[in-house]
Write an enzyme that holds these catalytic residues in place. Structure first.
Site, mmCIF file in Angstrom:
data_model
loop_
_atom_site.group_PDB
_atom_site.id
_atom_site.type_symbol
_atom_site.label_atom_id
_atom_site.label_comp_id
_atom_site.label_asym_id
_atom_site.label_seq_id
_atom_site.Cartn_x
_atom_site.Cartn_y
_atom_site.Cartn_z
ATOM 1 N N GLY A 1 49.366 87.661 -20.365
ATOM 2 C CA GLY A 1 50.719 88.069 -20.732
ATOM 3 C C GLY A 1 50.986 89.461 -20.211
ATOM 4 O O GLY A 1 50.074 90.180 -19.802
ATOM 5 N N LYS A 2 52.241 89.860 -20.209
ATOM 6 C CA LYS A 2 52.604 91.228 -19.826
ATOM 7 C C LYS A 2 54.043 91.473 -20.239
ATOM 8 O O LYS A 2 54.867 90.552 -20.283
ATOM 9 C CB LYS A 2 52.469 91.444 -18.317
ATOM 10 C CG LYS A 2 52.139 92.878 -17.939
ATOM 11 C CD LYS A 2 50.682 93.201 -18.238
ATOM 12 C CE LYS A 2 50.281 94.564 -17.689
ATOM 13 N NZ LYS A 2 48.833 94.793 -17.810
#
Length: 417
Positions: A105-106
């Site tokens: 994720g980011k």
């Protein structure tokens, strides 16, 4: 200096390059070239003068086959949807290559935090945390610090989440301050893994890090700590730079003292009797080890032709464009890719999460010992794959390892519905 290669397209190119050396079916490769979901939101935040400003913000959840989504949140004016998609994909690969049970994720907010007061940044952070609340959780998505964020912002996100959920959940986020459930060793983790990756690479090449001359582009948290640890290991740091410029001393300098100088003045420029040089000049210095530790696309195809370093270890995410990678491969310049070299941050974040779930704290020595074990094991596995296949470079070999692990988890779980 650098071209404006789309980072998400760079990620997809890297996946395609690795796919040619695996038995993974084209349909599964196509699946892995896209995030599972992306939150795009506009944050309306009250400024200190009572006015309202609107900020674009994103959270990409790339792949969850191996576990909860995991990845940082950055505050930078250059944050875009495609950038966070790319970064989340790199995180999925990063977690896979070091074999920790996370997906990728980011997130990020398009903002220059230096232009706002602390209270404005707190309101902005809590606004974003409120939008993230339905997506994040100790077993769903676990954010962490990234560019221009740190313990302060992570503490605010934790507090906002716990307040709204009427619970205590320190494992909802990592990179926190120690007193808020953070882990010993987390601040140094990315720089430490960069040093460890460099040490292992030199040993593989039959050389010694203690004999190396080193240039570090980007003297922030990761770059400065990597420089200090390499200095302590006997390496000679001869050049360093940040967004204001660079410095060079062929005799080397005290890496910790340069960090202190930057903390006092806001820049590495002006340290001691060093010569000034540009970022481009630093990236093309004739040194044994080059560490790009700033942002994406630092080295493009044209600059790669002038790179004189023997080894590059990527402390930043995506600092070398795919076209530049081809040039460096032709020049026999080895590159230890970001998804291994800077994986210390997510690895110690995993340790922090484990401690939070157990409500038990590890010593700094234990954290550092476990980190070294993870990075050295991952490096050995990377070299085994590189030497056993016809992959052209270490980056492609790293993605072969990552893709095969992610696909294996997917196939074991099956496709539902």
């Amino acid at each position: 200096m650098a071209d404006q290669a789309n980072p998400f397209e760079s990620l997809q190119t890297q996946i395609d390059d690795a796919a040619a050396y695996t038995d993974v079916s084209p349909d599964l490769i196509e699946r892995l070239k896209h995030p599972e979901r992306v939150l795009e939101t506009n944050l309306s935040v009250e400024m200190d003068d009572g006015s309202i400003e609107v900020f674009e913000a994103y959270r990409s959840q790339y792949n969850g086959d191996r576990g909860p989504y995991k990845g940082g949140i950055r505050y930078h004016p250059g944050v875009t949807r495609d950038e966070v998609k790319a970064l989340s994909g790199w995180m999925a690969a990063k977690c896979a290559i070091v074999d920790i049970p996370y997906g990728g994720g980011k997130g990020g907010i398009a903002v220059d935090p230096s232009a706002y007061s602390d209270s404005e940044i707190e309101r902005l952070t809590r606004s974003f945390a409120t939008e993230l609340r339905p997506l994040i959780g100790e077993d769903r998505d676990i954010p962490a610090p990234d560019v221009n964020t740190g313990q302060r912002e992570m503490n605010w996100i934790k507090d906002t989440y716990e307040t709204l959920e009427h619970t205590t959940a320190p494992g909802v986020i990592t990179g926190k301050a120690i007193d808020s459930g953070g882990s010993e060793g987390r601040v140094e983790a990315t720089g430490r893994s960069t040093m460890l990756a460099a040490r292992e690479a030199f040993e593989w090449l039959g050389r010694d890090l203690a004999d190396a001359t080193v240039a570090v582009q980007g003297y922030g948290n990761a770059g400065a700590i990597a420089a200090r640890l390499i200095d302590e290991a006997g390496g000679t740091v001869v050049a360093a730079s940040d967004s204001t410029g660079g410095i060079y001393d062929p005799d080397g300098f005290d890496a910790a003292a340069v960090a202190d100088h930057k903390a006092d003045t806001g820049s590495v420029v002006g340290y001691g009797d060093s010569e000034e040089l540009t970022n481009e000049e630093l990236l093309t210095l004739d040194v044994d080890l080059l560490i790009p530790a700033a942002l994406e696309n630092a080295i493009d195809k044209s600059l790669a032709a002038n790179v004189a370093a023997d080894l590059i270890v990527e402390a930043a995410n995506g600092p070398i464009t795919p076209a530049a990678d081809e040039v460096l491969t032709e020049k026999d310049v080895y590159v230890v890719p970001d998804i291994l070299a800077n994986a210390g941050g997510v690895t110690v974040s995993y340790f922090e999460w484990v401690q939070n779930r157990q409500r038990f704290s590890w010593t700094e020595d234990r954290v550092n010992d476990e980190l070294e074990r993870v990075i050295t094991t991952a490096f050995d596995g990377l070299i085994d794959t590189f030497e056993a296949t016809d992959t052209p470079n270490l980056r492609t070999a790293a993605y072969v390892v990552a893709l095969e692990r992610i696909v294996s988890a997917y196939e074991q779980g099956g496709n539902w519905p």
